[in-house]
Write an enzyme that holds these catalytic residues in place. Structure first.
Site, PDB file in Angstrom:
ATOM      1  N   TYR A 147      -3.928   2.678   7.938  1.00 47.55           N
ATOM      2  CA  TYR A 147      -5.277   2.045   8.181  1.00 47.55           C
ATOM      3  C   TYR A 147      -6.012   2.563   9.136  1.00 47.55           C
ATOM      4  CZ  TYR A 147      -2.184  -1.151   5.300  1.00 47.55           C
ATOM      5  OH  TYR A 147      -1.505  -1.820   4.223  1.00 47.55           O
ATOM      6  N   LYS A 172       0.408   3.528  -3.025  1.00 43.41           N
ATOM      7  CA  LYS A 172      -0.757   4.271  -3.182  1.00 43.41           C
ATOM      8  C   LYS A 172      -0.397   5.785  -3.077  1.00 43.41           C
ATOM      9  CE  LYS A 172      -3.900   0.782  -1.462  1.00 43.41           C
ATOM     10  NZ  LYS A 172      -4.664   0.312  -0.222  1.00 43.41           N
ATOM     11  N   VAL A 223       1.060  -3.744   3.976  1.00 45.00           N
ATOM     12  CA  VAL A 223       1.095  -5.213   4.648  1.00 45.00           C
ATOM     13  C   VAL A 223       2.310  -5.741   4.377  1.00 45.00           C
ATOM     14  CG1 VAL A 223      -1.237  -5.306   4.910  1.00 45.00           C
ATOM     15  CG2 VAL A 223      -0.032  -6.083   2.624  1.00 45.00           C
ATOM     16  N   SER A 250       0.652  -1.254  -0.108  1.00 45.24           N
ATOM     17  CA  SER A 250       0.001   0.135   0.005  1.00 45.24           C
ATOM     18  C   SER A 250       0.875   1.163  -0.057  1.00 45.24           C
ATOM     19  CB  SER A 250      -0.960   0.079   1.238  1.00 45.24           C
ATOM     20  OG  SER A 250      -2.069  -0.675   0.841  1.00 45.24           O
ATOM     21  N   TYR A 262      -3.119  -1.849 -10.715  1.00 45.58           N
ATOM     22  CA  TYR A 262      -2.787  -1.820  -9.076  1.00 45.58           C
ATOM     23  C   TYR A 262      -2.170  -2.844  -8.481  1.00 45.58           C
ATOM     24  CZ  TYR A 262      -4.691  -1.848  -4.623  1.00 45.58           C
ATOM     25  OH  TYR A 262      -4.855  -1.973  -3.069  1.00 45.58           O
TER      26      TYR A 262
HETATM   27  N1  GLU Z   1      -2.549  -5.208  -2.406  1.00 46.59           N
HETATM   28  C1  GLU Z   1      -3.254  -5.327  -1.175  1.00 46.59           C
HETATM   29  C2  GLU Z   1      -4.629  -5.198  -1.363  1.00 46.59           C
HETATM   30  O1  GLU Z   1      -5.294  -4.623  -2.415  1.00 46.59           O
HETATM   31  C3  GLU Z   1      -2.917  -3.750  -0.396  1.00 46.59           C
HETATM   32  C4  GLU Z   1      -2.250  -4.459   0.873  1.00 46.59           C
HETATM   33  C5  GLU Z   1      -1.974  -3.232   1.690  1.00 46.59           C
HETATM   34  O2  GLU Z   1      -2.775  -2.627   2.136  1.00 46.59           O
HETATM   35  O3  GLU Z   1      -0.805  -2.811   1.797  1.00 46.59           O
HETATM   36  O4  GLU Z   1      -5.299  -6.025  -0.648  1.00 46.59           O
END
Ligand code: GLU
Length: 302
Positions: A238, A64, A256, A61, A186
């Site tokens: 989060y 992002k 994560v 993440s 993504y």
């Molecule tokens: N690739 C993960 C997902 O979309 C993101 C995980 C994260 O929050 O680091 O579930």
């Protein structure tokens, strides 16, 4: 800086072994949990490191942030018609709020928000995943950064929830491209592998009013940089953003894969990596290391 990092490392290392690596896909579940590294990049471009700071890991993440910055460069203020800038207070992959709020995600750092941003980049770039890869390579001055195919494929195989939120947004008219295509971009972004050094360098423009010393480029305007840092402070961790603000007091983004980047505006960017996560999905050692950092430098954005 080096003695500060050594002090933090010594203080936190006894906690190694606590927490649990992400296991929602097999490719992440098999990561060696006993790794711990930190890198700092100050605003003059000096790097200090300790532990496994040169080991590439799945940025997940944290991608992002860079994905958002690419979109801001192309869409500017218009971006905020398609995604809001409020903390969600719900799990990062929740569908509930999206239905209530007519397919407009709360912020760019929950999955739905990152998917809308990916959709925007999909409309803009011929090859969005290469645009992203080249962007982080430029920021990190490291042309060897690549995505782990295994992780990307595994994410795609277990895509149901992300696909569901993308289709829900499509139903509300907030998604332009083919869902499966955007998901591929993504997941590729999430599967990029970078080290603490790469990420500390890549995030350094956030500490430097938008200017990247490595890329020798103004990446964002100073006011856009402040906005991204505000979003990181309110939504980057989060469901633990409140606790992170309380304990650490810096803009930050976790993934994560066990990485956390954080920013001390005007001074330096830092990346901590240790794969074992706490129950909120943030690196357990990373949280402890950043808590110790702000205690030692006696500084918080608040
Ligand atoms: N690739 C993960 C997902 O979309 C993101 C995980 C994260 O929050 O680091 O579930």
């Amino acid at each position: 800086m080096q003695s500060l990092l050594d002090k933090i490392y010594k203080e936190v290392i006894p906690m190694l072994g606590r927490g649990k690596v992400a296991d929602y896909i097999p490719a992440l579940a098999s990561v060696e949990s006993q790794q711990f590294g930190i890198a700092i990049c100050d605003n003059d471009g000096n790097i200090s490191t300790v532990g496994d700071a040169h080991v590439p890991f799945s940025i997940q993440s944290i991608s992002k942030v860079f994905n958002l910055v690419l979109a801001i460069n192309h869409y500017g203020e218009d971006l905020w018609h398609r995604v809001s800038c409020e903390p969600s207070g719900l799990p990062f992959n929740s569908l509930v709020q999206l239905e209530y709020e007519n397919g407009v995600p709360r912020n760019p750092f929950i999955n739905a928000g990152a998917l809308v941003i990916s959709d925007m980049n999909q409309s803009r770039f011929a090859s969005p995943h290469l645009a992203m890869r080249d962007f982080v390579r430029r920021l990190s001055e490291n042309d060897e950064i690549i995505a782990n195919r295994n992780v990307a494929d595994s994410e795609f195989e277990y895509r149901a929830r992300n696909a569901a939120s993308a289709y829900l947004m499509k139903a509300f008219g907030n998604f332009e491209n083919e869902v499966e295509e955007v998901l591929h971009s993504y997941f590729y972004n999430c599967a990029l592998e970078m080290s603490c050094v790469d990420l500390a360098k890549a995030g350094s423009f956030l500490a430097n009013r938008g200017y990247s010393k490595g890329a020798e480029e103004q990446i964002l305007t100073p006011s856009q940089t402040s906005q991204v840092n505000a979003l990181l402070a309110t939504s980057g961790m989060y469901n633990e953003a409140g606790n992170f603000a309380f304990q650490v007091g810096l803009p930050g983004k976790s993934g994560v894969g066990g990485g956390i980047i954080a920013v001390v505006p005007g001074r330096f960017s830092i990346c901590v990596f240790s794969p074992a996560l706490n129950p909120m999905g943030n690196s357990l050692m990373g949280m402890a290391a950043l808590t110790s950092l702000t205690k030692h430098i006696n500084w918080s954005v608040y």
